[in-house]
Scaffold this active site. Sequence first.
Site, mmCIF file in Angstrom:
data_model
loop_
_atom_site.group_PDB
_atom_site.id
_atom_site.type_symbol
_atom_site.label_atom_id
_atom_site.label_comp_id
_atom_site.label_asym_id
_atom_site.label_seq_id
_atom_site.Cartn_x
_atom_site.Cartn_y
_atom_site.Cartn_z
ATOM 1 N N HIS A 75 -14.666 5.535 5.130
ATOM 2 C CA HIS A 75 -15.724 5.372 5.040
ATOM 3 C C HIS A 75 -16.791 5.206 3.628
ATOM 4 C CE1 HIS A 75 -20.166 5.753 5.327
ATOM 5 N NE2 HIS A 75 -20.007 5.188 7.281
ATOM 6 N N CYS A 91 0.702 -1.006 -0.140
ATOM 7 C CA CYS A 91 0.263 -0.013 -0.112
ATOM 8 C C CYS A 91 0.724 1.265 -0.004
ATOM 9 C CB CYS A 91 -1.250 0.260 1.620
ATOM 10 S SG CYS A 91 -1.753 -1.749 2.067
ATOM 11 N N HIS A 131 -2.769 19.775 6.899
ATOM 12 C CA HIS A 131 -3.526 18.860 5.910
ATOM 13 C C HIS A 131 -2.839 17.665 6.209
ATOM 14 C CE1 HIS A 131 -6.127 22.045 3.824
ATOM 15 N NE2 HIS A 131 -5.020 22.372 3.897
ATOM 16 N N HIS A 162 -2.362 6.815 5.228
ATOM 17 C CA HIS A 162 -3.311 5.910 4.329
ATOM 18 C C HIS A 162 -4.467 5.266 5.358
ATOM 19 C CE1 HIS A 162 -3.790 1.873 2.451
ATOM 20 N NE2 HIS A 162 -2.981 1.202 3.238
ATOM 21 N N ASN A 175 -10.400 0.815 2.455
ATOM 22 C CA ASN A 175 -8.607 0.589 1.750
ATOM 23 C C ASN A 175 -8.266 0.622 0.527
ATOM 24 O OD1 ASN A 175 -6.042 0.407 2.518
ATOM 25 N ND2 ASN A 175 -6.078 -1.206 3.502
ATOM 26 N N HIS A 186 12.342 1.479 4.909
ATOM 27 C CA HIS A 186 12.437 -0.082 4.997
ATOM 28 C C HIS A 186 12.532 -0.621 5.721
ATOM 29 C CE1 HIS A 186 11.855 -3.627 2.651
ATOM 30 N NE2 HIS A 186 12.022 -2.801 1.289
#
Length: 540
Positions: A468, A257, A435, A439, A472, A336
């Site tokens: 919502h 993701c 802002h 994820h 995902n 990572h």
Amino acid sequence: MAREELSTEIVNRGVEPSGPDAGSPTFSVRVRRRLPDFLQSVNLKYVKLGYHYLLSHGVYLATIPVIVLVCGAEVGSLSRDELWRKVWDEATYDLATVLAFLAVLAFTISVYIMSRPRPIYLIDFATYKPADELKVSKAEFIDLARKSGKFDEESLAFQARLLAKSGIGDESYMPRCVFQPDANCATMKEGRAEASTAMFAALDELFEKCHVRPKDVGVLVVNCSLFNPTPSLSAMIVNHYKMRGNILSYNLGGMGCSAGVISIDLARDMLQASGAGLAVVVSTEAVSFTWYAGKRKSMLIPNAFFRAGCAAVLLSNRRRDYRRAKYQLEHVVRTHKGADDRSFRSVYQEEDEQRIKGLSISRDLVEVGGHALKTNITTLGPLVLPFSEQLLFFAGVLFRHLYPSKTSTPPPPTAEGGTSAAAPYIPDFKRAFEHFCMHAASRDVLEHLQSNLGLRHTDLEASRAALHRFGNTSSSSIWYELAYLEAKGRVRRGDRVWQLAFGSGFKCNSAVWRAVRRVRRPSRSPWLDCVDQYPARMDA
């Protein structure tokens, strides 16, 4: 493991249907790992890495004022007559000297301008809104899964519990092929159909909004974690739009993701190295390839969360595009943790005992993600935080590094309900960003992020709304969140946006954008028909 990293929950299992305890209510105690309080234990080497990035770019700004100050002091000590005499009377000039000086000055300025990396602008982006017939509510999800005949009642009940607390509403999108009875949805035909529908819809909108021809694009980066056919998805796009033959195309797979930020980083590097002008980044995921039709609970988790989505982004390094761009890329920080075995296997594609392929989610995922986040924000902090926040944060880190015994246990609360002076200082990231686009993995993850970063409930409104409404959507979720902020008309000139994503490997990546102009409410957006119903709709 420290007791502070565990949380308990009493779960009502209902009435026991059979056995010696038939007819009796049953309960179980569930023990979970909390997201680690990564601001309590910051590794000093990552703070040093962040300051190294900062100083490597800020050394010129630090030396220029000193030079100006020294020269100003020298000139200020002379009167006007003395200065004029030194410049004209005591110095001798000839044409060759003047020309040589001008040539060296011009050469130096030219080298400086050419060696500076060109700024990367985000001209616009588009997010894919699937057709209404692909909408699925939580109740319909369970009903269709039951009718498919692929799950037993225990597996259906487990997925229903996940959906109930997922934070996903009743209008997210799923490809109907995953619910087909006794059929394998993860076929090349279904994967190509799902990916091409999403990618081409997003790209059509992007090219139309930006008034750009596909042949003008010099760099193409596509990321899709689980579906990687031959020819690649990037080749499918080149073929569909008949792009030019010398395009630099890349296809990223298996990166989870967080691959959306990785693709932005790669496109930036390619634009700066090749001078191609325009780059397109496409982030998507094939839900049919995340679907699991077995019984192992750790592999059923993706079924409840992943939904269809795609985003296409147009980047430019041409200075003339500044006037029409929305944002300028300021920082990309990538982390990572793949060297650690637990991190590497926290999200792992494999077969179960019946040789059914799926994506396994480890119990260590939340803890692993917390450590990756800790590293990432510790490196990012010196680049974005105001000096006062950096000073307080670094002082706290240094104190804990020099006196670990005094900070090994959490400080007791004070009479006013706060903590004592020994508590670690948590940087106020609200002073660095206006802002936040984090994820949208699940409601629990967003709540832990809000708590540990000291954010307000409204700061993660965009993330909760995207979760919502769309679920995902993997690597494209951070773009649905930015689209929400634009649809609300909240992005103004000079605002900084923090996009944070994490995924398999384990990776955590941040991108920081600065709005170069006020972003008006777009005429095309997946949020236009429902944005006024949020955030109230999430609480209904």
